[in-house]
Design a protein around this motif. Structure first.
Motif, PDB file in Angstrom:
ATOM      1  N   ARG A 130       0.842  -1.197   0.000  1.00  0.00           N
ATOM      2  CA  ARG A 130       0.000   0.000   0.000  1.00  0.00           C
ATOM      3  C   ARG A 130       0.877   1.246   0.000  1.00  0.00           C
ATOM      4  O   ARG A 130       1.877   1.303   0.710  1.00  0.00           O
ATOM      5  CB  ARG A 130      -0.911   0.019   1.235  1.00  0.00           C
ATOM      6  N   ARG A 132       0.624   5.311   0.663  1.00  0.00           N
ATOM      7  CA  ARG A 132      -0.195   6.418   1.163  1.00  0.00           C
ATOM      8  C   ARG A 132       0.047   7.640   0.296  1.00  0.00           C
ATOM      9  O   ARG A 132       1.178   8.093   0.135  1.00  0.00           O
ATOM     10  CB  ARG A 132       0.143   6.725   2.616  1.00  0.00           C
ATOM     11  N   ILE A 133      -1.010   8.164  -0.273  1.00  0.00           N
ATOM     12  CA  ILE A 133      -0.911   9.329  -1.151  1.00  0.00           C
ATOM     13  C   ILE A 133      -1.817  10.428  -0.612  1.00  0.00           C
ATOM     14  O   ILE A 133      -2.611  10.216   0.300  1.00  0.00           O
ATOM     15  CB  ILE A 133      -1.308   8.976  -2.599  1.00  0.00           C
ATOM     16  N   ALA A 135      -4.656  13.189  -1.732  1.00  0.00           N
ATOM     17  CA  ALA A 135      -5.578  13.601  -2.781  1.00  0.00           C
ATOM     18  C   ALA A 135      -5.523  15.111  -2.979  1.00  0.00           C
ATOM     19  O   ALA A 135      -4.884  15.848  -2.233  1.00  0.00           O
ATOM     20  CB  ALA A 135      -6.997  13.157  -2.424  1.00  0.00           C
ATOM     21  N   ALA A 141      -5.106   9.230   1.392  1.00  0.00           N
ATOM     22  CA  ALA A 141      -5.713   8.066   0.757  1.00  0.00           C
ATOM     23  C   ALA A 141      -4.638   7.013   0.561  1.00  0.00           C
ATOM     24  O   ALA A 141      -3.439   7.297   0.675  1.00  0.00           O
ATOM     25  CB  ALA A 141      -6.358   8.448  -0.571  1.00  0.00           C
ATOM     26  N   VAL A 142      -5.065   5.807   0.279  1.00  0.00           N
ATOM     27  CA  VAL A 142      -4.132   4.695   0.109  1.00  0.00           C
ATOM     28  C   VAL A 142      -4.393   4.027  -1.233  1.00  0.00           C
ATOM     29  O   VAL A 142      -5.542   3.747  -1.590  1.00  0.00           O
ATOM     30  CB  VAL A 142      -4.288   3.665   1.254  1.00  0.00           C
ATOM     31  N   ARG A 143      -3.309   3.792  -1.957  1.00  0.00           N
ATOM     32  CA  ARG A 143      -3.407   3.044  -3.211  1.00  0.00           C
ATOM     33  C   ARG A 143      -2.789   1.671  -3.000  1.00  0.00           C
ATOM     34  O   ARG A 143      -1.657   1.547  -2.518  1.00  0.00           O
ATOM     35  CB  ARG A 143      -2.687   3.770  -4.343  1.00  0.00           C
ATOM     36  N   ILE A 144      -3.548   0.630  -3.302  1.00  0.00           N
ATOM     37  CA  ILE A 144      -3.073  -0.742  -3.163  1.00  0.00           C
ATOM     38  C   ILE A 144      -2.502  -1.191  -4.506  1.00  0.00           C
ATOM     39  O   ILE A 144      -3.178  -1.113  -5.538  1.00  0.00           O
ATOM     40  CB  ILE A 144      -4.207  -1.675  -2.714  1.00  0.00           C
ATOM     41  N   LEU A 145      -1.245  -1.657  -4.485  1.00  0.00           N
ATOM     42  CA  LEU A 145      -0.578  -2.080  -5.703  1.00  0.00           C
ATOM     43  C   LEU A 145      -0.397  -3.590  -5.719  1.00  0.00           C
ATOM     44  O   LEU A 145      -0.114  -4.205  -4.686  1.00  0.00           O
ATOM     45  CB  LEU A 145       0.801  -1.418  -5.821  1.00  0.00           C
ATOM     46  N   ASP A 152       0.992  -1.681 -12.358  1.00  0.00           N
ATOM     47  CA  ASP A 152       1.225  -1.172 -11.002  1.00  0.00           C
ATOM     48  C   ASP A 152       2.720  -0.961 -10.739  1.00  0.00           C
ATOM     49  O   ASP A 152       3.112  -0.006 -10.057  1.00  0.00           O
ATOM     50  CB  ASP A 152       0.641  -2.141  -9.971  1.00  0.00           C
ATOM     51  N   TRP A 155       3.692   2.219 -12.350  1.00  0.00           N
ATOM     52  CA  TRP A 155       3.240   3.369 -11.548  1.00  0.00           C
ATOM     53  C   TRP A 155       4.205   3.617 -10.396  1.00  0.00           C
ATOM     54  O   TRP A 155       4.564   4.758 -10.105  1.00  0.00           O
ATOM     55  CB  TRP A 155       1.836   3.087 -11.021  1.00  0.00           C
ATOM     56  N   ARG A 159       6.689   6.945  -9.751  1.00  0.00           N
ATOM     57  CA  ARG A 159       6.695   7.760  -8.530  1.00  0.00           C
ATOM     58  C   ARG A 159       8.092   7.819  -7.921  1.00  0.00           C
ATOM     59  O   ARG A 159       8.485   8.854  -7.384  1.00  0.00           O
ATOM     60  CB  ARG A 159       5.707   7.192  -7.503  1.00  0.00           C
TER      61      ARG A 159
END
Length: 255
Positions: A130, A132-133, A135, A141-145, A152, A155, A159
């Motif tokens: 995960r 943490r980004i 918005a 928010a959290v993006r699950i990769l 993914d 991505w 970053r």
């Protein structure tokens, strides 16, 4: 959205000595005679150094009390003999305890170094990854990769290539560990900034991504019986410090 609660760690039910797991019981040093005999006489059926120290102090106190009684009250041949025997036994226990503890200290340092080397070489299956980004409205928010997914992985690498994103974003990596006897299963997690992640894509198909900790080590946890931080400890606990190596799928080709 992540609620900020820590992941619960499932305890290992059972494990072979030497398994890669968060806590390892530290074995006693293998001793040949006469050192092994000294340890058996000093410790009896237990293996607690603190208990052995306490018992030895008790024998010293009993020897001192017997000497006092012999010199001041009784002054009898039997009492004198008992005093000599107790003093000799107490001194022998002290000497044996010093010898055994020193040998145990040397053994434990070497054992910890060996287990740490195994830990650094071992790779774990990634259960969840995960990031943490923030918005646009500044809410977290959290993006699950899925690190077996090329998109993914692409991505994540993008970053990392962005110096501003890499310094501000943080990943949480949950991984599983399985002891060698297969009777237990557990999970743990670590947090790292994207700058602390080293991604190694591979061409072979991956069922799961893998994570390794090349600077991790085992450290001792003091005895529960009140010996504080003094050696020897009874349990080694892993410390997953330093950067993280990730084995992932190849990133999606740039379009």
């Amino acid at each position: 959205m992540e609620d900020g609660r820590q992941l619960r760690t499932t305890a290992v039910v059972s494990a072979e000595p030497g398994s890669i797991r968060p806590d390892l019981p530290i074995p006693l040093a293998p001793l040949e005679s006469p050192a092994g005999l000294l340890r058996r006489l000093t410790f009896g059926p237990g293996r607690s150094f603190q208990r052995a120290r306490n018992v030895t102090l008790g024998w010293l106190a009993a020897a001192a009390l017997t000497v006092i009684v012999d010199r001041l009250l009784v002054a009898h041949l039997v009492t004198s003999c008992v005093a000599v025997v107790l003093v000799g036994y107490a001194i022998a226990r002290v000497a044996a305890l010093v010898i055994v503890e020193r040998r145990q200290n040397v053994f434990e340092w070497r054992w910890l170094a060996d287990q740490s080397r195994l830990l650094r070489r071992h790779s774990f299956e990634v259960i969840a990854f995960r990031v943490r980004i923030t918005a646009d409205d500044s809410r977290s928010a959290v993006r699950i990769l899925d690190l077996t997914n090329p998109a993914d992985v692409e991505w994540l690498l993008a970053r990392q290539a962005d110096s501003e994103s890499a310094s501000s974003l943080q990943a949480r990596i949950e991984f599983g560990y399985w002891p060698t006897d297969s009777f237990g299963r557990g999970s743990d997690s670590v947090r790292r900034g994207l700058t602390d992640l080293e991604v190694h894509p591979v061409d072979v198909p991956l069922g799961r991504a893998r994570v390794r900790f090349p600077q991790a080590r085992y450290v001792t946890v003091a005895e529960d019986s009140g010996s504080g931080s003094r050696w020897p400890g009874r349990v080694a606990s892993w410390s997953l410090i330093g950067p993280v190596l990730l084995t992932t799928a190849r990133p999606a080709p740039a379009t």
